[in-house]
Design a protein around this motif. Sequence first.
Motif, PDB file in Angstrom:
ATOM      1  N   LYS A 171       0.719  -1.231  -0.011  1.00  0.00           N
ATOM      2  CA  LYS A 171       0.040  -0.093  -0.068  1.00  0.00           C
ATOM      3  C   LYS A 171       1.017   1.331   0.052  1.00  0.00           C
ATOM      4  O   LYS A 171       2.238   1.224   0.472  1.00  0.00           O
ATOM      5  CB  LYS A 171      -0.827  -0.079   1.424  1.00  0.00           C
ATOM      6  N   TRP A 172       0.320   2.491  -0.271  1.00  0.00           N
ATOM      7  CA  TRP A 172       1.038   3.634  -0.274  1.00  0.00           C
ATOM      8  C   TRP A 172       0.888   4.417   0.930  1.00  0.00           C
ATOM      9  O   TRP A 172      -0.229   4.527   1.445  1.00  0.00           O
ATOM     10  CB  TRP A 172       0.375   4.533  -1.553  1.00  0.00           C
ATOM     11  N   TYR A 173       1.997   4.802   1.355  1.00  0.00           N
ATOM     12  CA  TYR A 173       1.851   5.628   2.724  1.00  0.00           C
ATOM     13  C   TYR A 173       2.590   6.795   2.489  1.00  0.00           C
ATOM     14  O   TYR A 173       3.623   7.300   1.822  1.00  0.00           O
ATOM     15  CB  TYR A 173       2.751   4.883   3.876  1.00  0.00           C
ATOM     16  N   GLU A 174       1.805   8.121   3.038  1.00  0.00           N
ATOM     17  CA  GLU A 174       2.540   9.444   2.857  1.00  0.00           C
ATOM     18  C   GLU A 174       3.267   9.584   4.057  1.00  0.00           C
ATOM     19  O   GLU A 174       2.801   9.745   5.072  1.00  0.00           O
ATOM     20  CB  GLU A 174       1.350  10.437   2.571  1.00  0.00           C
ATOM     21  N   LEU A 175       4.373  10.471   4.015  1.00  0.00           N
ATOM     22  CA  LEU A 175       5.184  11.064   5.114  1.00  0.00           C
ATOM     23  C   LEU A 175       4.406  12.151   5.450  1.00  0.00           C
ATOM     24  O   LEU A 175       4.137  13.055   4.931  1.00  0.00           O
ATOM     25  CB  LEU A 175       6.623  11.431   4.682  1.00  0.00           C
ATOM     26  N   ASN A 176       4.242  12.065   6.945  1.00  0.00           N
ATOM     27  CA  ASN A 176       3.552  13.236   7.632  1.00  0.00           C
ATOM     28  C   ASN A 176       4.399  14.567   7.688  1.00  0.00           C
ATOM     29  O   ASN A 176       5.678  14.244   7.523  1.00  0.00           O
ATOM     30  CB  ASN A 176       3.346  12.942   8.847  1.00  0.00           C
ATOM     31  N   ALA A 177       3.888  15.545   7.647  1.00  0.00           N
ATOM     32  CA  ALA A 177       4.544  16.930   7.625  1.00  0.00           C
ATOM     33  C   ALA A 177       5.619  16.835   8.616  1.00  0.00           C
ATOM     34  O   ALA A 177       5.361  16.796   9.854  1.00  0.00           O
ATOM     35  CB  ALA A 177       3.701  18.039   7.650  1.00  0.00           C
ATOM     36  N   GLY A 178       6.866  17.186   8.483  1.00  0.00           N
ATOM     37  CA  GLY A 178       8.080  17.188   9.351  1.00  0.00           C
ATOM     38  C   GLY A 178       8.416  15.934   9.727  1.00  0.00           C
ATOM     39  O   GLY A 178       9.166  15.978  10.987  1.00  0.00           O
ATOM     40  N   GLY A 179       7.922  14.800   9.332  1.00  0.00           N
ATOM     41  CA  GLY A 179       7.984  13.519   9.793  1.00  0.00           C
ATOM     42  C   GLY A 179       9.521  13.019   9.358  1.00  0.00           C
ATOM     43  O   GLY A 179      10.245  13.668   8.241  1.00  0.00           O
ATOM     44  N   ASN A 180      10.062  12.003   9.838  1.00  0.00           N
ATOM     45  CA  ASN A 180      11.385  11.535   9.666  1.00  0.00           C
ATOM     46  C   ASN A 180      10.987  10.140   8.736  1.00  0.00           C
ATOM     47  O   ASN A 180      10.509   9.277   8.872  1.00  0.00           O
ATOM     48  CB  ASN A 180      12.027  10.930  10.953  1.00  0.00           C
ATOM     49  N   PRO A 181      11.689  10.360   7.511  1.00  0.00           N
ATOM     50  CA  PRO A 181      11.476   9.173   6.457  1.00  0.00           C
ATOM     51  C   PRO A 181      11.854   7.980   7.071  1.00  0.00           C
ATOM     52  O   PRO A 181      11.596   6.807   6.316  1.00  0.00           O
ATOM     53  CB  PRO A 181      12.274   9.700   5.094  1.00  0.00           C
ATOM     54  N   MET A 182      12.816   7.656   8.096  1.00  0.00           N
ATOM     55  CA  MET A 182      13.352   6.553   8.517  1.00  0.00           C
ATOM     56  C   MET A 182      12.352   5.879   9.571  1.00  0.00           C
ATOM     57  O   MET A 182      12.527   4.856  10.070  1.00  0.00           O
ATOM     58  CB  MET A 182      14.785   6.599   9.144  1.00  0.00           C
ATOM     59  N   SER A 183      11.380   6.620   9.967  1.00  0.00           N
ATOM     60  CA  SER A 183      10.523   6.042  10.943  1.00  0.00           C
ATOM     61  C   SER A 183       9.105   5.967  10.508  1.00  0.00           C
ATOM     62  O   SER A 183       8.310   6.589  10.086  1.00  0.00           O
ATOM     63  CB  SER A 183      10.450   7.252  12.267  1.00  0.00           C
ATOM     64  N   ALA A 184       8.750   4.552  10.720  1.00  0.00           N
ATOM     65  CA  ALA A 184       7.323   4.094  10.282  1.00  0.00           C
ATOM     66  C   ALA A 184       6.206   4.960  10.604  1.00  0.00           C
ATOM     67  O   ALA A 184       5.130   5.117  10.174  1.00  0.00           O
ATOM     68  CB  ALA A 184       7.439   2.534  10.372  1.00  0.00           C
ATOM     69  N   ASN A 185       6.631   5.069  12.012  1.00  0.00           N
ATOM     70  CA  ASN A 185       5.347   5.936  12.844  1.00  0.00           C
ATOM     71  C   ASN A 185       4.908   7.364  12.205  1.00  0.00           C
ATOM     72  O   ASN A 185       3.989   8.101  12.519  1.00  0.00           O
ATOM     73  CB  ASN A 185       5.675   6.086  14.295  1.00  0.00           C
ATOM     74  N   ASP A 186       5.982   7.806  11.528  1.00  0.00           N
ATOM     75  CA  ASP A 186       5.912   9.153  10.480  1.00  0.00           C
ATOM     76  C   ASP A 186       5.233   8.984   9.420  1.00  0.00           C
ATOM     77  O   ASP A 186       4.940  10.130   8.833  1.00  0.00           O
ATOM     78  CB  ASP A 186       7.119   9.764  10.541  1.00  0.00           C
ATOM     79  N   TYR A 187       4.534   7.998   8.996  1.00  0.00           N
ATOM     80  CA  TYR A 187       3.895   7.966   7.748  1.00  0.00           C
ATOM     81  C   TYR A 187       2.194   7.309   8.115  1.00  0.00           C
ATOM     82  O   TYR A 187       2.192   6.980   9.185  1.00  0.00           O
ATOM     83  CB  TYR A 187       4.457   6.596   7.217  1.00  0.00           C
ATOM     84  N   SER A 188       1.395   8.011   7.255  1.00  0.00           N
ATOM     85  CA  SER A 188       0.124   7.553   7.179  1.00  0.00           C
ATOM     86  C   SER A 188      -0.369   6.781   6.102  1.00  0.00           C
ATOM     87  O   SER A 188       0.167   7.303   4.878  1.00  0.00           O
ATOM     88  CB  SER A 188      -0.858   8.873   7.379  1.00  0.00           C
ATOM     89  N   GLN A 202       2.654  -5.546  10.571  1.00  0.00           N
ATOM     90  CA  GLN A 202       2.003  -6.611  11.021  1.00  0.00           C
ATOM     91  C   GLN A 202       0.792  -6.166  12.186  1.00  0.00           C
ATOM     92  O   GLN A 202      -0.281  -6.604  12.418  1.00  0.00           O
ATOM     93  CB  GLN A 202       2.504  -7.910  11.182  1.00  0.00           C
ATOM     94  N   GLN A 203       1.552  -5.487  13.178  1.00  0.00           N
ATOM     95  CA  GLN A 203       0.845  -5.182  14.469  1.00  0.00           C
ATOM     96  C   GLN A 203       0.101  -3.833  14.072  1.00  0.00           C
ATOM     97  O   GLN A 203      -1.232  -3.823  14.648  1.00  0.00           O
ATOM     98  CB  GLN A 203       1.732  -4.878  15.713  1.00  0.00           C
ATOM     99  N   ASP A 204       0.331  -3.061  13.074  1.00  0.00           N
ATOM    100  CA  ASP A 204      -0.585  -1.968  12.767  1.00  0.00           C
ATOM    101  C   ASP A 204      -0.595  -1.555  11.378  1.00  0.00           C
ATOM    102  O   ASP A 204       0.275  -0.862  10.652  1.00  0.00           O
ATOM    103  CB  ASP A 204      -0.079  -0.415  13.723  1.00  0.00           C
ATOM    104  N   PRO A 205      -1.418  -2.264  10.705  1.00  0.00           N
ATOM    105  CA  PRO A 205      -1.487  -1.646   9.205  1.00  0.00           C
ATOM    106  C   PRO A 205      -1.529  -0.505   8.814  1.00  0.00           C
ATOM    107  O   PRO A 205      -1.521  -0.108   7.561  1.00  0.00           O
ATOM    108  CB  PRO A 205      -2.930  -2.607   8.911  1.00  0.00           C
ATOM    109  N   ASP A 206      -1.882   0.352   9.758  1.00  0.00           N
ATOM    110  CA  ASP A 206      -1.913   1.823   9.046  1.00  0.00           C
ATOM    111  C   ASP A 206      -0.422   2.637   9.123  1.00  0.00           C
ATOM    112  O   ASP A 206      -0.356   3.644   8.450  1.00  0.00           O
ATOM    113  CB  ASP A 206      -2.767   2.993  10.079  1.00  0.00           C
TER     114      ASP A 206
END
Length: 97
Positions: A34-51, A77-81
Amino acid sequence: MKKYFLGIAAVLIAVVMTAFSNTVDTPKTLAGEKWYELNAGGNPMSANDYSLFGDGSSAPPCPGGTTVCAKLAVPDQQDPDIPNLNTTIDTRHRTTP
């Protein structure tokens, strides 16, 4: 010399045929990417900074550049978002952060 001529000719033909073959690189695919967009100001190496972008089936508009905008990856696997960044298939960039 005649013995070697047919062998050399066969090797040359094989090299010529493979050198000019018309192969198309197909992108690697995994199941359920799936496609995930990097949140504004997010770190591209951190999965939690994508939506997840929409339903994840299409890429967000990224006009090109050097700043990471979005990634195509398999959901975590734990968080599909959020994406599993180890399964990144494609990365899109934009010009502004």
